[in-house]
Design a protein around this motif. Structure first.
Motif, mmCIF file in Angstrom:
data_model
loop_
_atom_site.group_PDB
_atom_site.id
_atom_site.type_symbol
_atom_site.label_atom_id
_atom_site.label_comp_id
_atom_site.label_asym_id
_atom_site.label_seq_id
_atom_site.Cartn_x
_atom_site.Cartn_y
_atom_site.Cartn_z
ATOM 1 N N LEU A 1 1.268 -0.954 -0.069
ATOM 2 C CA LEU A 1 0.041 0.013 0.155
ATOM 3 C C LEU A 1 1.111 1.351 -0.177
ATOM 4 O O LEU A 1 0.770 2.617 -0.641
ATOM 5 N N PRO A 2 2.249 1.769 0.810
ATOM 6 C CA PRO A 2 3.121 2.778 0.741
ATOM 7 C C PRO A 2 3.524 3.073 -0.380
ATOM 8 O O PRO A 2 3.440 4.097 -0.945
ATOM 9 N N LEU A 3 3.657 1.393 -1.032
ATOM 10 C CA LEU A 3 4.831 1.591 -2.640
ATOM 11 C C LEU A 3 3.536 2.465 -3.305
ATOM 12 O O LEU A 3 3.647 2.950 -4.386
ATOM 13 N N LEU A 4 1.821 1.934 -3.030
ATOM 14 C CA LEU A 4 1.256 2.798 -4.648
ATOM 15 C C LEU A 4 0.864 4.111 -4.238
ATOM 16 O O LEU A 4 0.359 4.883 -4.895
ATOM 17 N N ALA A 5 1.069 4.738 -2.743
ATOM 18 C CA ALA A 5 0.788 5.586 -2.796
ATOM 19 C C ALA A 5 1.754 6.649 -2.917
ATOM 20 O O ALA A 5 1.636 7.821 -3.616
ATOM 21 N N ASP A 6 3.195 5.806 -2.761
ATOM 22 C CA ASP A 6 4.116 6.805 -3.681
ATOM 23 C C ASP A 6 4.546 6.718 -5.007
ATOM 24 O O ASP A 6 4.301 7.580 -5.645
ATOM 25 N N VAL A 7 3.609 5.353 -6.298
ATOM 26 C CA VAL A 7 3.679 5.702 -7.064
ATOM 27 C C VAL A 7 2.165 6.717 -7.578
ATOM 28 O O VAL A 7 2.401 7.525 -8.926
ATOM 29 N N GLU A 8 0.971 7.009 -6.780
ATOM 30 C CA GLU A 8 0.233 7.905 -7.119
ATOM 31 C C GLU A 8 0.963 9.059 -6.730
ATOM 32 O O GLU A 8 0.297 10.487 -7.662
ATOM 33 N N ARG A 9 1.744 9.760 -6.025
ATOM 34 C CA ARG A 9 1.892 11.491 -5.923
ATOM 35 C C ARG A 9 3.192 10.970 -7.100
ATOM 36 O O ARG A 9 3.361 12.362 -6.959
ATOM 37 N N THR A 10 4.076 10.767 -7.102
ATOM 38 C CA THR A 10 5.209 10.040 -8.352
ATOM 39 C C THR A 10 3.991 11.075 -9.539
ATOM 40 O O THR A 10 4.470 11.595 -10.631
ATOM 41 N N GLU A 34 -1.002 20.121 3.769
ATOM 42 C CA GLU A 34 0.864 19.122 5.289
ATOM 43 C C GLU A 34 0.396 17.876 4.756
ATOM 44 O O GLU A 34 0.798 17.121 5.314
ATOM 45 N N GLU A 35 -0.940 16.990 4.344
ATOM 46 C CA GLU A 35 -0.685 15.770 3.418
ATOM 47 C C GLU A 35 0.251 15.449 2.352
ATOM 48 O O GLU A 35 0.516 14.358 2.325
ATOM 49 N N GLN A 36 -0.122 16.890 1.647
ATOM 50 C CA GLN A 36 1.222 15.910 1.045
ATOM 51 C C GLN A 36 2.240 15.827 0.725
ATOM 52 O O GLN A 36 3.454 16.791 2.236
ATOM 53 N N THR A 37 3.371 14.467 0.146
ATOM 54 C CA THR A 37 4.700 14.708 0.477
ATOM 55 C C THR A 37 5.437 15.526 -0.329
ATOM 56 O O THR A 37 5.428 15.859 -1.368
ATOM 57 N N PRO A 38 6.286 16.282 0.049
ATOM 58 C CA PRO A 38 7.457 16.850 0.172
ATOM 59 C C PRO A 38 7.808 16.358 -0.833
ATOM 60 O O PRO A 38 8.232 15.492 -0.754
ATOM 61 N N LEU A 39 8.113 17.164 -2.108
ATOM 62 C CA LEU A 39 9.098 16.845 -3.274
ATOM 63 C C LEU A 39 10.443 16.042 -2.581
ATOM 64 O O LEU A 39 11.574 17.261 -2.388
ATOM 65 N N THR A 40 11.036 15.230 -3.281
ATOM 66 C CA THR A 40 11.961 14.677 -3.108
ATOM 67 C C THR A 40 13.108 14.328 -4.245
ATOM 68 O O THR A 40 12.494 14.718 -5.651
ATOM 69 N N PRO A 41 14.313 14.950 -4.286
ATOM 70 C CA PRO A 41 15.229 14.003 -5.213
ATOM 71 C C PRO A 41 14.705 12.864 -6.272
ATOM 72 O O PRO A 41 14.539 13.067 -7.111
ATOM 73 N N THR A 42 14.323 12.096 -5.280
ATOM 74 C CA THR A 42 14.050 10.280 -6.657
ATOM 75 C C THR A 42 13.241 10.764 -6.736
ATOM 76 O O THR A 42 12.366 10.384 -8.064
ATOM 77 N N LEU A 43 11.620 11.819 -6.248
ATOM 78 C CA LEU A 43 10.517 11.833 -6.783
ATOM 79 C C LEU A 43 10.375 12.834 -7.657
ATOM 80 O O LEU A 43 10.035 12.639 -9.206
ATOM 81 N N LEU A 44 11.073 13.828 -8.015
ATOM 82 C CA LEU A 44 11.622 14.867 -9.442
ATOM 83 C C LEU A 44 11.877 14.239 -10.268
ATOM 84 O O LEU A 44 12.180 13.930 -11.311
#
Length: 194
Positions: A1-10, A34-44
């Protein structure tokens, strides 16, 4: 589930960046809640790689040009405009009077700043260094035909201070003459943006 959320954010980040590339007038990103994950180098990086799979050559070129233009400060844009007609301007580097590899106390001092009407002419060496680093301006060999212009450049307060700083006892600092002109990439950028 955390992986899916990460993919959705990306995916959301990639869509936002794609929409931003399509409409550069929206230069201001929406405020992050506040609910949004901050942009990280990996996500960018992931979003850029995802975006690259669907970008046309024209889209890639526009993205490059937008990035270059966003990197410029207004004074640098004025210098780019002055160089855009293909003119070359004198440049001097000031080095200590040492043998072997030169030790520079000033690089890229030029009359192009004053000629283009920049607001902070004392920052012309910094502006040119940044523009050369971006690949939109290039340094060439000195030009004997610009002898008078080099003499005028030596009277500049920044150059005079560097000449004093570079002096070693009775040995004067070395003056290395060069020229600056627009690069091929700079010319392409200018033509696309004007």
């Amino acid at each position: 589930l955390p992986l899916l959320a990460d993919v959705e954010r990306t995916a959301v980040q990639a869509v936002r960046q794609h929409l931003h590339a399509l409409d550069p007038q929206q230069a201001i990103e929406p405020a992050q809640s506040e609910e949004q994950t901050p942009l990280t180098p990996t996500l960018l990086l992931r979003a850029l790689l995802d975006r690259s799979m669907y970008t046309s050559p024209d889209g890639s070129r526009d993205a490059l040009y937008l990035n270059l233009l966003h990197s410029l400060v207004p004074d640098e844009a004025r210098i780019l405009a002055a160089l855009s007609d293909g003119s070359a301007y004198p440049v001097v580097h000031i080095a200590e009077p040492t043998a072997g590899n030169p030790v520079y106390v000033l690089k890229n001092a030029s009359t192009v700043g004053r000629a283009s009407g920049v607001a902070l002419p004392q920052n012309t060496p910094l502006y040119l260094t940044r523009m050369i680093g971006l690949g939109i301006a290039e340094i060439g060999p000195g030009a004997a035909a610009m002898s008078d212009e080099y003499d005028i450049l030596r009277t500049d307060s920044t150059v005079r201070a560097a000449l004093a700083l570079g002096r070693r006892g009775v040995r004067a600092a070395r003056v290395v003459r060069r020229t600056v002109r627009i690069s091929d990439l700079g010319r392409e950028l200018w033509e696309a943006a004007k």
